[in-house]
Write a protein that holds these residues in place. Structure first.
Motif, PDB file in Angstrom:
ATOM      1  N   LEU A  76      11.633  39.261  18.112  1.00 13.01           N
ATOM      2  CA  LEU A  76      11.937  39.872  19.408  1.00 13.01           C
ATOM      3  C   LEU A  76      12.644  38.893  20.332  1.00 13.01           C
ATOM      4  O   LEU A  76      13.506  39.279  21.132  1.00 13.01           O
ATOM      5  CB  LEU A  76      10.653  40.377  20.075  1.00 13.01           C
ATOM      6  N   ASN A  77      12.296  37.633  20.203  1.00 13.65           N
ATOM      7  CA  ASN A  77      12.891  36.617  21.071  1.00 13.65           C
ATOM      8  C   ASN A  77      14.348  36.322  20.747  1.00 13.65           C
ATOM      9  O   ASN A  77      14.991  35.534  21.436  1.00 13.65           O
ATOM     10  CB  ASN A  77      12.073  35.327  21.006  1.00 13.65           C
ATOM     11  N   GLN A  79      16.570  38.587  21.018  1.00 13.87           N
ATOM     12  CA  GLN A  79      17.340  39.521  21.823  1.00 13.87           C
ATOM     13  C   GLN A  79      16.946  39.437  23.294  1.00 13.87           C
ATOM     14  O   GLN A  79      15.784  39.237  23.623  1.00 13.87           O
ATOM     15  CB  GLN A  79      17.117  40.960  21.339  1.00 13.87           C
ATOM     16  N   ARG A  85      15.332  44.822  21.831  1.00 11.95           N
ATOM     17  CA  ARG A  85      14.037  44.368  21.323  1.00 11.95           C
ATOM     18  C   ARG A  85      13.227  45.530  20.756  1.00 11.95           C
ATOM     19  O   ARG A  85      12.524  45.378  19.758  1.00 11.95           O
ATOM     20  CB  ARG A  85      13.263  43.633  22.426  1.00 11.95           C
ATOM     21  N   LEU A  89      11.978  45.840  16.940  1.00 12.16           N
ATOM     22  CA  LEU A  89      10.589  46.139  16.604  1.00 12.16           C
ATOM     23  C   LEU A  89      10.506  47.265  15.575  1.00 12.16           C
ATOM     24  O   LEU A  89       9.764  47.162  14.585  1.00 12.16           O
ATOM     25  CB  LEU A  89       9.826  46.538  17.873  1.00 12.16           C
ATOM     26  N   TYR A  92      11.822  46.104  12.243  1.00 12.66           N
ATOM     27  CA  TYR A  92      10.911  45.165  11.588  1.00 12.66           C
ATOM     28  C   TYR A  92      10.042  45.912  10.571  1.00 12.66           C
ATOM     29  O   TYR A  92       9.872  45.475   9.429  1.00 12.66           O
ATOM     30  CB  TYR A  92      10.044  44.472  12.626  1.00 12.66           C
ATOM     31  N   LEU A 128       7.111  46.758  26.140  1.00 14.56           N
ATOM     32  CA  LEU A 128       8.570  46.756  26.185  1.00 14.56           C
ATOM     33  C   LEU A 128       9.084  47.916  27.036  1.00 14.56           C
ATOM     34  O   LEU A 128      10.036  47.772  27.807  1.00 14.56           O
ATOM     35  CB  LEU A 128       9.128  46.860  24.764  1.00 14.56           C
ATOM     36  N   CYS A 199      17.787  43.399  12.521  1.00 13.28           N
ATOM     37  CA  CYS A 199      16.522  42.660  12.605  1.00 13.28           C
ATOM     38  C   CYS A 199      16.536  41.539  11.578  1.00 13.28           C
ATOM     39  O   CYS A 199      16.730  41.793  10.382  1.00 13.28           O
ATOM     40  CB  CYS A 199      15.343  43.590  12.338  1.00 13.28           C
TER      41      CYS A 199
END
Length: 222
Positions: A76-77, A79, A85, A89, A92, A128, A199
């Motif tokens: 996530l970090n 983006q 993000r 997710l 993922y 989020l 991702c």
């Protein structure tokens, strides 16, 4: 180096046993005897650690949840935009389905994300959604309801792919993300660009894993 105590090793064997059985069998078909036999301990020993088989599952789920959430935070970090993000997710868990066979069995042999992930996808998605940049663009007032709506749509879809032993093509992955972001009220170019974000693949080690080793090395990678 201090050697682990016998109790720690026995606990670790039980946790590994639960993981191994989850990869092969529906949880409803697993008994305490199965877990004990797989771990090479007596049923009485099992009850020295857990009150029930569901108690054992909760313990393993909590340990693996911590590992997965740390892994997700890393990707996530990558983006800056919250829409991207959210896309990361969702993708993922598509990546897990497509390329992490043991983790795919762990997640998609269940009935929901919450069966295998503390708090389910909602626990990761709701914060989020609440980020102001996205919330101001949306047409709803309850982020949790929105997160639950998305989770309840995505999980059975991915489980169906898993049950059919199929992978999710990238084009369909993009469409899944677009549907999820659209459900949150996003429209226009920001939606399309976010849905196409890739991702990163992470080197998450296959299951079963030794929880004892994970807790001592603070790692989860091969």
């Amino acid at each position: 180096m201090t050697l682990p105590k016998k109790r720690q090793l026995t606990h670790d064997r039980l946790r590994t046993s639960v993981q191994r059985l989850l990869l092969e069998t529906d949880w409803t078909d697993i008994t305490v005897q199965h877990v004990s036999s797989q771990a090479g301990v007596s049923i009485g020993t099992f009850y020295n650690y857990y009150d029930s088989k569901d108690d054992a599952l909760r313990d393993v789920r909590t340990c693996l949840t911590e590992l997965v959430k740390k892994d997700i935070l890393l990707v996530l970090n990558t983006q800056a935009e919250v829409e991207s993000r959210i896309s990361i997710l969702i993708k993922y868990f598509i990546n897990i389905l497509n390329s992490q066979s043991t983790w795919a069995n762990y997640f998609y042999r269940a009935e929901s994300f919450a069966d295998r992930l503390d708090g389910g996808l909602v626990s990761l998605l709701e914060p989020l959604i609440l980020e102001s940049a996205l919330f101001q663009k949306s047409h709803f007032k309850d982020a949790k309801i929105a997160a639950q709506f998305v989770e309840n749509g995505i999980y059975p879809l991915l489980k169906n792919y898993h049950d059919k032993n199929q992978v999710v093509p990238e084009s369909e992955s993009v469409q899944i993300v677009i549907l999820a972001l659209s459900a949150m009220g996003l429209i226009g170019s920001s939606l399309d660009s976010a849905a196409k974000v890739v991702c990163p693949m992470t080197p998450l080690a296959s299951l079963p894993q030794s929880i004892y080793e994970l807790e001592n090395t603070k790692a989860g990678y091969a």
